[in-house]
Design an enzyme around this catalytic site. Structure first.
Site, PDB file in Angstrom:
ATOM      1  N   HIS A 128      24.436 168.970  59.702  1.00  0.00           N
ATOM      2  CA  HIS A 128      24.923 169.007  58.323  1.00  0.00           C
ATOM      3  C   HIS A 128      24.003 168.316  57.322  1.00  0.00           C
ATOM      4  O   HIS A 128      23.971 168.685  56.152  1.00  0.00           O
ATOM      5  CB  HIS A 128      26.302 168.357  58.270  1.00  0.00           C
ATOM      6  CG  HIS A 128      26.931 168.371  56.913  1.00  0.00           C
ATOM      7  ND1 HIS A 128      27.214 169.542  56.230  1.00  0.00           N
ATOM      8  CD2 HIS A 128      27.314 167.364  56.085  1.00  0.00           C
ATOM      9  CE1 HIS A 128      27.749 169.241  55.053  1.00  0.00           C
ATOM     10  NE2 HIS A 128      27.818 167.939  54.938  1.00  0.00           N
ATOM     11  N   ASP A 173      25.611 169.679  50.426  1.00  0.00           N
ATOM     12  CA  ASP A 173      27.019 169.405  50.689  1.00  0.00           C
ATOM     13  C   ASP A 173      27.793 169.621  49.387  1.00  0.00           C
ATOM     14  O   ASP A 173      27.645 170.651  48.755  1.00  0.00           O
ATOM     15  CB  ASP A 173      27.175 167.989  51.270  1.00  0.00           C
ATOM     16  CG  ASP A 173      28.609 167.621  51.619  1.00  0.00           C
ATOM     17  OD1 ASP A 173      29.120 168.118  52.637  1.00  0.00           O
ATOM     18  OD2 ASP A 173      29.221 166.834  50.865  1.00  0.00           O
TER      19      ASP A 173
END
Length: 319
Positions: free
Chosen positions: A298, A99
């Protein structure tokens, strides 16, 4: 066993978690996360002969949280990583990021290839510098509804996310994972006018198998005092980062590189990704063929620890 301590780096104090001996591997978390996001990577990498260190990056968890928004630029973050490597007594390291940690890892490799022996990014690929500042670009493209723009205003998202951290983590972690059917395929993360970031998804009655209520307890505890402002300040510097990195426009990442993502990751659905991913090997010749995990959302290394660990170990052992 994972051990914890603090080190002084780049004018601030960073909390680190570490395990193992051998070549240094630095693991950089994203938002809203902390060192615990790498809980599945410590033992396997340490057992394979690596020294694994995961800091709470500046603004997060038990690390220092400067008040000034301007203290969270990409140059500060890269400086923290380089300072940490040297504070640990090492001259070089492999840097792995997920991320927001991925852009930090990519930029650390880009700016200091003499220190970064190899780099890996999870979720976020090395992205070319666009023709206009990113916050402005998303504001114009999505009429101000993109979540980056919601995060822009100091105090707004900070208050929403801090009001009930348990709900925040349950909604956020489930909302962006591959088990959420709304991520097949991933949609643009837009905030409706008058709404909030958490309104995009309801908290699940039961968490998916990759995250437990005990894991949520740890995230809530780590954020108990820190809050969310430090991490949100990273987003508030996106346009400033665009200005600061002009000198590296078009530059390729030189160290050996690896990119891993999931096909249900919200970043995988960002505008332009369908063109960027196939072009990555040409833009960065030392980047291996990207690994795309089917059905993964994610939270790459948390959702698919075995596959991520196998890919990282294969990459590390090949260096």
């Amino acid at each position: 066993m994972v051990e914890h301590r603090s080190v002084n780096v780049n004018g601030i104090r960073l909390h680190i978690a570490e395990e193992g001996e051998g070549p240094l591997v630095v693991l950089l978390h994203g938002f809203p996360e902390c060192w615990y996001s790498w809980r599945h990577q410590f033992a396997p990498l340490a057992a394979a002969g690596y020294r694994v260190v995961a800091p709470d990056q500046r603004g997060y968890g038990r690390s220092d949280r400067p008040e000034e928004i301007e203290a969270y630029t990409i140059l500060h973050l890269v400086g923290d990583v380089i300072g940490l490597i040297h504070a640990l007594g090492e001259e070089s390291a492999v840097v792995v990021g997920h991320d927001w940690g991925a852009p930090v890892a990519w930029h650390t490799a880009l700016l200091r290839p003499d220190v970064v022996s190899a780099v890996a990014g999870l979720s976020v690929p090395p992205q070319p510098r666009g023709p206009v500042p990113p916050l402005r670009a998303m504001r114009e493209r999505f009429d101000g509804q993109f979540y980056w723009n919601y995060f822009e205003t100091p105090g707004v998202a900070d208050a929403e996310l801090a009001a009930d951290p348990r709900t925040t983590f349950r909604r956020t972690l489930y909302g962006a994972c591959g088990d959420n059917p709304h991520n097949n395929p991933p949609a643009q993360p837009l905030i409706q006018p008058g709404g909030g970031f958490l309104d995009r998804v309801k908290a699940p009655e039961k968490l998916p198998s990759w995250i437990t209520e005990e894991d949520i307890d740890v995230f809530v505890a780590e954020y108990g005092e820190a809050g969310f402002t430090g991490g949100l300040n990273w987003y508030r510097n996106l346009d400033r980062n665009w200005e600061l990195t002009a000198a590296w426009q078009g530059a390729a990442v030189q160290p050996p590189a690896l990119y891993i993502t999931g096909d249900r990751d919200l970043v995988y659905g960002f505008p332009g990704m369908e063109d960027l991913l196939p072009a990555l090997p040409n833009l960065h010749p030392n980047l291996r063929e990207p690994i795309i995990l089917e059905g993964c959302g994610h939270w790459t290394q948390q959702e698919r620890p075995q596959e991520v660990n196998a890919a990282l170990l294969e990459f590390l052992d090949s260096l």
